[in-house]
Design an enzyme around this catalytic site. Structure first.
Site, PDB file in Angstrom:
ATOM      1  N   CYS A 118       0.818  -1.221   0.000  1.00  0.00           N
ATOM      2  CA  CYS A 118       0.000   0.000   0.000  1.00  0.00           C
ATOM      3  C   CYS A 118       0.848   1.266   0.000  1.00  0.00           C
ATOM      4  O   CYS A 118       0.350   2.352  -0.283  1.00  0.00           O
ATOM      5  CB  CYS A 118      -0.939   0.001   1.189  1.00  0.00           C
ATOM      6  SG  CYS A 118      -1.985  -1.444   1.174  1.00  0.00           S
ATOM      7  N   HIS A 258      -3.729   6.968   2.365  1.00  0.00           N
ATOM      8  CA  HIS A 258      -4.044   5.659   1.788  1.00  0.00           C
ATOM      9  C   HIS A 258      -5.442   5.267   2.265  1.00  0.00           C
ATOM     10  O   HIS A 258      -5.787   5.458   3.433  1.00  0.00           O
ATOM     11  CB  HIS A 258      -3.009   4.640   2.255  1.00  0.00           C
ATOM     12  CG  HIS A 258      -3.377   3.226   1.928  1.00  0.00           C
ATOM     13  ND1 HIS A 258      -3.728   2.828   0.662  1.00  0.00           N
ATOM     14  CD2 HIS A 258      -3.463   2.119   2.714  1.00  0.00           C
ATOM     15  CE1 HIS A 258      -4.013   1.545   0.674  1.00  0.00           C
ATOM     16  NE2 HIS A 258      -3.866   1.079   1.902  1.00  0.00           N
ATOM     17  N   ASN A 288     -10.076  -0.423  -1.022  1.00  0.00           N
ATOM     18  CA  ASN A 288      -8.625  -0.332  -0.892  1.00  0.00           C
ATOM     19  C   ASN A 288      -7.979  -0.877  -2.167  1.00  0.00           C
ATOM     20  O   ASN A 288      -7.945  -2.090  -2.377  1.00  0.00           O
ATOM     21  CB  ASN A 288      -8.193  -1.145   0.339  1.00  0.00           C
ATOM     22  CG  ASN A 288      -6.703  -1.121   0.575  1.00  0.00           C
ATOM     23  OD1 ASN A 288      -5.941  -0.642  -0.254  1.00  0.00           O
ATOM     24  ND2 ASN A 288      -6.284  -1.651   1.717  1.00  0.00           N
TER      25      ASN A 288
HETATM   26  O1  UT7 Z   1      -4.069  -1.519   3.161  1.00  0.00           O
HETATM   27  C1  UT7 Z   1      -3.140  -2.375   3.724  1.00  0.00           C
HETATM   28  C2  UT7 Z   1      -3.213  -2.393   5.167  1.00  0.00           C
HETATM   29  N1  UT7 Z   1      -4.455  -2.959   5.602  1.00  0.00           N
HETATM   30  C3  UT7 Z   1      -5.187  -2.319   6.501  1.00  0.00           C
HETATM   31  O2  UT7 Z   1      -4.856  -1.223   6.881  1.00  0.00           O
HETATM   32  C4  UT7 Z   1      -6.395  -3.033   7.042  1.00  0.00           C
HETATM   33  C5  UT7 Z   1      -6.423  -2.892   8.521  1.00  0.00           C
HETATM   34  N2  UT7 Z   1      -7.491  -3.675   9.146  1.00  0.00           N
HETATM   35  C6  UT7 Z   1      -8.796  -3.366   9.025  1.00  0.00           C
HETATM   36  O3  UT7 Z   1      -9.164  -2.458   8.313  1.00  0.00           O
HETATM   37  C7  UT7 Z   1      -9.771  -4.115   9.879  1.00  0.00           C
HETATM   38  O4  UT7 Z   1      -9.075  -4.917  10.809  1.00  0.00           O
HETATM   39  C8  UT7 Z   1     -10.776  -5.028   9.093  1.00  0.00           C
HETATM   40  C9  UT7 Z   1     -11.730  -4.143   8.295  1.00  0.00           C
HETATM   41  C10 UT7 Z   1     -10.017  -5.943   8.154  1.00  0.00           C
HETATM   42  C11 UT7 Z   1     -11.590  -5.861  10.050  1.00  0.00           C
HETATM   43  O5  UT7 Z   1     -12.260  -5.019  10.956  1.00  0.00           O
HETATM   44  P1  UT7 Z   1     -12.148  -5.228  12.520  1.00  0.00           P
HETATM   45  O6  UT7 Z   1     -12.969  -4.200  13.142  1.00  0.00           O
HETATM   46  O7  UT7 Z   1     -10.694  -5.270  12.895  1.00  0.00           O
HETATM   47  O8  UT7 Z   1     -12.816  -6.644  12.681  1.00  0.00           O
HETATM   48  P2  UT7 Z   1     -12.243  -7.935  13.413  1.00  0.00           P
HETATM   49  O9  UT7 Z   1     -11.322  -8.668  12.509  1.00  0.00           O
HETATM   50  O10 UT7 Z   1     -11.765  -7.560  14.778  1.00  0.00           O
HETATM   51  O11 UT7 Z   1     -13.575  -8.777  13.592  1.00  0.00           O
HETATM   52  C12 UT7 Z   1     -14.625  -8.346  14.465  1.00  0.00           C
HETATM   53  C13 UT7 Z   1     -15.800  -9.308  14.296  1.00  0.00           C
HETATM   54  C14 UT7 Z   1     -15.411 -10.774  14.371  1.00  0.00           C
HETATM   55  O12 UT7 Z   1     -16.486 -11.460  14.944  1.00  0.00           O
HETATM   56  P3  UT7 Z   1     -16.460 -11.873  16.506  1.00  0.00           P
HETATM   57  O13 UT7 Z   1     -15.250 -12.727  16.688  1.00  0.00           O
HETATM   58  O14 UT7 Z   1     -16.367 -10.563  17.259  1.00  0.00           O
HETATM   59  O15 UT7 Z   1     -17.742 -12.587  16.692  1.00  0.00           O
HETATM   60  C15 UT7 Z   1     -15.298 -11.184  12.931  1.00  0.00           C
HETATM   61  O16 UT7 Z   1     -15.503 -12.548  12.725  1.00  0.00           O
HETATM   62  O17 UT7 Z   1     -16.381  -9.104  12.991  1.00  0.00           O
HETATM   63  C16 UT7 Z   1     -16.420 -10.383  12.308  1.00  0.00           C
HETATM   64  N3  UT7 Z   1     -16.210 -10.109  10.884  1.00  0.00           N
HETATM   65  C17 UT7 Z   1     -17.207  -9.815  10.050  1.00  0.00           C
HETATM   66  N4  UT7 Z   1     -18.537  -9.716  10.228  1.00  0.00           N
HETATM   67  C18 UT7 Z   1     -19.282  -9.379   9.143  1.00  0.00           C
HETATM   68  C19 UT7 Z   1     -15.034 -10.089  10.202  1.00  0.00           C
HETATM   69  N5  UT7 Z   1     -15.265  -9.775   8.916  1.00  0.00           N
HETATM   70  C20 UT7 Z   1     -16.603  -9.616   8.790  1.00  0.00           C
HETATM   71  C21 UT7 Z   1     -17.434  -9.290   7.706  1.00  0.00           C
HETATM   72  N6  UT7 Z   1     -18.767  -9.172   7.936  1.00  0.00           N
HETATM   73  N7  UT7 Z   1     -16.951  -9.051   6.465  1.00  0.00           N
END
Ligand code: UT7
Length: 331
Positions: A118, A258, A288
């Site tokens: 990125c 970004h 992204n």
């Molecule tokens: O560009 C390169 C660098 N990349 C980034 O900067 C990305 C950085 N990371 C992020 O943007 C975020 O971590 C994500 C958008 C990828 C994920 O968001 P988050 O708020 O960190 O979610 P999480 O992984 O902590 O998951 C929270 C909950 C989980 O459920 P439980 O365990 O709390 O029941 C996941 O299973 O959300 C669930 N979950 C979803 N639910 C609905 C994960 N993905 C999804 C989804 N839809 N697509």
């Protein structure tokens, strides 16, 4: 003029996004997710996907660079060098820059790819600016382009909701009045590679039936860990860039972050003391696009930029790689 310091000014911008849209509603039918979750956690509503047999990253680079040449009134033959920041090259080798030059008819250019995920556009921009500052090159095109749909697992709801395809490009030319790329702070930390990478397809783990079956040719991301580092990394480096140039948020016309996650963008803007009106945000439309996010923002906002505007570009991505660049807009 001979005694004046040469800076690399951006003199034209081009961009390309494919026509096909992948909306949150579409994703609801593919994986267990919903529009509300995606929008509230990332800020994304839809992304663009490059569809069609035989189409690759270079096929987005080419229209972006053609557009830029038309705007500047130059022929591709006048380009001295093309640098493409990408992690989704057409092939492992030759470089996408090489392939794009051939498609463009940029017969007099040499070129190469930069792999910094990125941060690919920022790393490439610093490299391109150095070529101009050396005095040896007059027209360097810097492009950020990724066909992320080629390496995204559309059964993995944690990654497929984020990424999209696109390309953006800028033309760098020498300037003798202090406009252009003024300063950059760039960082790499390979200990972060465990959190965001593609496991197979490199020399460590060449493609086999097993790697394909294990889905190891897709992007692997531990979202929460990347998120934590991204918030701190992008905000820290942007604040440091302002400080060492004796600037405050009031001196900055635009932040071009970004576009990985709206919450990371907000954290960076807050840390720099910038109101939302000064932050370019198009993540809702394109998601992204990895190396393409920053030049695509410049492309969309180019009519709102004024000569002399101080602009900060900031990125964080796989590697880890991150950085911030200060530009004084030239046209
Ligand atoms: O560009 C390169 C660098 N990349 C980034 O900067 C990305 C950085 N990371 C992020 O943007 C975020 O971590 C994500 C958008 C990828 C994920 O968001 P988050 O708020 O960190 O979610 P999480 O992984 O902590 O998951 C929270 C909950 C989980 O459920 P439980 O365990 O709390 O029941 C996941 O299973 O959300 C669930 N979950 C979803 N639910 C609905 C994960 N993905 C999804 C989804 N839809 N697509």
């Amino acid at each position: 003029m001979a005694n004046k310091k040469i800076t690399a000014a951006i003199t034209a911008v081009g961009g390309y996004v494919p026509e096909d849209k992948l909306t949150n509603a579409d994703l609801e039918k593919m994986v267990d997710t919903n529009d509300e979750w995606i929008r509230s956690r990332t800020g994304i509503s839809e992304r663009r996907i490059l569809k069609g047999e035989g189409l690759a990253t270079s096929d987005m680079v080419v229209p972006a660079v053609k557009q830029l040449c038309e705007k500047r009134g130059i022929s591709p033959e006048e380009i001295d060098c093309l640098i493409v920041g990408t992690v989704t090259p057409d092939m492992v080798f030759p470089s996408t820059a090489n392939i794009a030059c051939a498609k463009l008819g940029a017969k007099n250019a040499w070129g190469f790819d930069v792999s910094a995920a990125c941060s690919g556009f920022l790393f490439s921009l610093t490299q391109g600016a150095a070529l101009i500052e050396s005095g040896r090159y007059k027209k360097v095109v810097v492009c950020g382009a990724d066909k992320m749909s080629a390496i995204v697992d559309y059964e993995d709801r944690t990654t497929c909701i984020i990424f999209g395809d696109g390309a953006g490009a800028v033309l760098l030319e020498p300037n003798y009045d202090g406009y252009g790329v003024l300063d950059s702070i760039l960082k790499s930390d390979g200990t972060g590679s465990q959190f965001l990478h593609m496991k197979a397809g490199g020399s460590l783990k060449p493609a086999t039936m097993e790697t394909v079956m294990a889905k190891e040719h897709f992007a692997y991301q531990e979202g929460q860990s990347v998120f934590k580092f991204a918030v701190k990394g992008m905000a820290d480096v942007s604040a440091e860039l302002l400080e060492r140039n004796h600037l405050t948020g009031d001196d900055i016309a635009w932040l071009v972050p970004h576009q990985a996650n709206l919450r990371i963008i907000d954290a960076t803007a807050n840390r720099m003391g910038l109101p939302k009106e000064k932050v370019m945000i198009n993540i809702q439309k394109y998601g992204n696009t990895t190396a393409a996010t920053i030049p695509l923002c410049l492309w969309e906002w180019k009519h709102e930029l004024n000569k002399g505007d101080n602009i900060v570009l900031a990125a964080f991505g796989g590697g880890f790689t991150w950085g911030a660049t200060l530009i004084k807009w030239e046209y």
